[in-house]
Design an enzyme around this catalytic site. Structure first.
Site, PDB file in Angstrom:
ATOM      1  CE  LYS A   1       2.378   4.766   8.270  1.00 29.25           C
ATOM      2  NZ  LYS A   1       0.995   5.113   8.514  1.00 29.25           N
TER       3      LYS A   1
ATOM      4  CG  ASP B   1       5.913   3.481   0.703  1.00 30.46           C
ATOM      5  OD1 ASP B   1       6.266   4.006   1.778  1.00 30.46           O
ATOM      6  OD2 ASP B   1       4.732   3.431   0.328  1.00 30.46           O
TER       7      ASP B   1
ATOM      8  CE1 TYR C   1      -3.721   2.491   0.702  1.00 29.71           C
ATOM      9  CE2 TYR C   1      -2.348   3.279   2.512  1.00 29.71           C
ATOM     10  CZ  TYR C   1      -3.448   3.426   1.677  1.00 29.71           C
ATOM     11  OH  TYR C   1      -4.257   4.522   1.821  1.00 29.71           O
TER      12      TYR C   1
END
Ligand code: HOZ
Length: 428
Positions: free
Chosen positions: A266, A238, A143
Site C-alpha cells: 500500500k 502483516d 485478512y
C-alpha cells in the site's frame, strides 16, 4: 445522478465477474451498483458523472498524501520517460530497500514484490522453510491477501461476502492453517500447548483493518512474540495497511515489539502496485538466489512503483507531515460523529487507531475481535454508506473495512465532512 456509472457497470458486468476486479468494489455489501471513479485530486475523488466526493477510502490505505500529489506525479512522469520496465535491477530498487530497512526495525533485508498478497504468501513460504515446519496460526477476521494458506476465517471481502473459507483451497492446505480469536491470549497459549513443534509462524495484523479497525492489544502481541520465540516459530507482522500509516515506519515501532518477518504494501508504493517482505539477514538468506525459497516477478521492483513509493516516503519524512496531527484530526472527527449518532439515538461503536477508523452499528460495548465485529448490523452500515455518498462522502463500501484520513484532508474538508456525516445520520 449516476447514469454514466450505471452504463459502465452494465458493460463491465458483461465482461468481468461481478463487473469488478476486486469483489468489495461491487458494492454487494451495501447494495446498489458501484460508482465509477474518473479522477482524484488531493482529498477528493470525482466520478464519471461529474459528482465529487471527499474520499475516506484512500484506495483502501495507500493514498496517505491524497490523490495525484504533484511531487509523486512528477516522479512518475520522470520515471516513465526513462522506461517503464526492464526486468533488470535498477537504482530505485536499492534506494527503496535502503529506505525500508532504515525505517522498519525488523528489516535487515527486504524483497520487493507486486502486492500485499504476494508479500504475505512469500513470507509464509519463507517461515515454513526457515523453521522446517508447516502450520500457520492466524486470527479470525484478519485478512492477509488471497493466497491459499490464508483464506481461512479471513476478513475483508471474504467476510463481507460470507466466504471466509474460500472454495478452491485444497483441504490439505487449509488444514495447515489454524485461525484463533483475535486478542485472545488463552487461545494462543492453548494452540502452542497443542501444536508447538508444528507451528512455523504466527501471522497477525497488529492493528486489524480488515474486520473494520480493531487494535491488537499490546499484551496479546507481546504474548505472540514470546510464544513464537520460545517455541522456535516465527512471528510475522502483516503491516500492509499499518506500515507508514501510523508513523514513519512500522506499527512495530509504536508498540515496541519486533517481529521476525514484516510484510508491507500500500503506502510504500504511493498508489502503485507494490509489496515487500523482509526480516533478519539470517532468515532472508534463504530467499533465492541466496537460498532455496523460490520467489520471483517480472514486474517486481518496477521503476514506476519505486518512483512513486520513494517520492511518497521522502515526503512523509518532511516536517510538514506530522502523523500526530493526522491522528488528532481523526480522533476529533470520530468524537464529533459519535455525538451525532448519540443525538439520533443510534447505537454505534467507533474504533479509531491513528488515521484509521470504522463505525460499527452495534448495541455492543466494544469491538475487540471478529466475533464482536460480526454482531454489527451490516444493513444499517449499508444505509449509512449510501446517505454519506449522497452527501458527497466516499466511505468504504463494506462494514468490515477501514476508513482513512489523508494528509490532504484540510480543516475545511473536515468541517464539510462533519456537516455531511451529520446530515447523513439525521436522514437515517
Ligand atoms: N482487499 C481490499 C480491502 N481490504 C480491497 C481491495 C480493492 O477492492 O481494491
Amino acid at each position: 445522478m449516476r447514469s454514466n456509472s450505471e452504463a459502465l457497470f452494465a458493460r463491465g458486468f458483461a465482461r468481468m465477474p461481478g463487473g469488478v476486479n476486486s469483489p468489495v468494489r461491487a458494492f454487494r455489501a451495501v447494495g446498489g451498483n458501484p460508482v465509477f471513479i474518473a479522477k482524484g485530486a488531493g482529498s477528493r475523488i470525482y466520478d464519471v458523472d461529474g459528482n465529487s466526493y471527499l474520499d475516506f477510502l484512500s484506495s483502501w490505505g495507500p493514498m496517505i498524501l491524497g490523490h495525484a500529489h504533484p511531487v509523486v506525479v512528477a516522479a512518475l512522469i520522470a520515471a516513465a520517460h526513462e522506461g517503464t520496465s526492464f526486468g533488470a535491477t535498477t537504482e530505485r530498487e536499492v534506494i527503496m530497500a535502503e529506505m525500508l530497512c532504515e525505517a522498519v526495525p525488523s528489516l535487515e533485508k527486504v524483497r520487493l514484490v507486486n502486492s500485499g498478497t504476494e508479500a504475505v504468501m512469500s513470507a509464509v513460504r519463507l517461515a515454513r522453510a526457515f523453521t522446517n515446519r508447516d502450520m500457520i496460526i492466524k486470527f479470525d477476521g484478519c485478512y492477509h491477501g488471497h493466497s491459499d494458506s490464508l483464506l481461512v476465517q479471513a476478513g475483508s471481502g471474504v467476510a463481507t461476502l460470507g466466504i471466509p473459507d474460500s472454495q478452491g483451497v485444497p483441504l490439505a492446505i487449509a488444514a495447515q492453517t489454524r485461525s484463533l480469536p483475535y486478542n485472545d491470549i488463552p487461545a494462543l497459549l492453548s494452540a502452542f500447548a497443542k501444536y508447538d513443534s508444528r507451528i512455523a509462524a504466527v501471522i497477525v495484523e497488529p492493528v486489524a483493518g480488515n474486520m473494520g479497525v480493531v487494535k491488537g492489544s499490546r499484551d496479546f502481541l507481546a504474548a505472540a512474540r514470546e510464544l513464537t520465540s520460545t517455541n522456535g516459530a516465527l512471528l510475522i507482522f502483516d503491516e500492509v495497511i499499518t506500515g507508514f500509516r501510523f508513523g514513519y515506519g512500522g506499527y512495530q515501532d509504536i508498540i515496541g515489539i519486533t517481529p521476525d518477518i514484516t510484510c508491507l504494501g500500500k503506502i510504500i508504493g504511493g498508489g502503485l502496485p507494490v509489496g515487500a517482505f523482509g526480516g533478519k539477514e539470517e532468515i532472508m538468506s534463504l530467499v533465492a538466489p541466496l537460498g532455496g525459497v523460490y520467489q520471483a516477478g517480472t514486474l517486481a521492483g518496477n521503476p514506476l512503483a519505486m518512483a512513486a513509493g520513494i517520492a511518497t516516503l521522502e515526503l512523509l519524512q518532511e516536517a510538514s507531515y506530522q502523523y500526530e496531527d493526522l491522528e488528532r484530526k481523526t480522533f476529533g472527527f470520530c468524537q464529533e460523529i459519535q455525538g451525532f449518532f448519540a443525538a439520533k439515538g443510534i447505537a454505534v461503536v467507533i474504533n479509531q487507531a491513528g488515521s484509521a477508523f470504522t463505525c460499527f452499528f452495534t448495541e455492543g460495548q466494544s469491538i475487540s475481535d471478529f466475533a464482536t465485529a460480526k454482531q454489527a448490523d451490516t444493513k444499517a452500515y449499508g444505509a449509512f454508506f449510501h446517505r454519506l455518498l449522497a452527501n458527497g462522502l466516499y466511505f468504504p463500501p463494506a462494514q468490515f473495512e477501514a476508513a482513512f484520513f489523508s494528509f490532504a484532508h484540510s480543516d475545511a474538508d473536515i468541517a464539510l465532512a462533519l456537516e455531511g456525516v451529520k446530515k447523513a445520520i439525521q436522514s437515517l
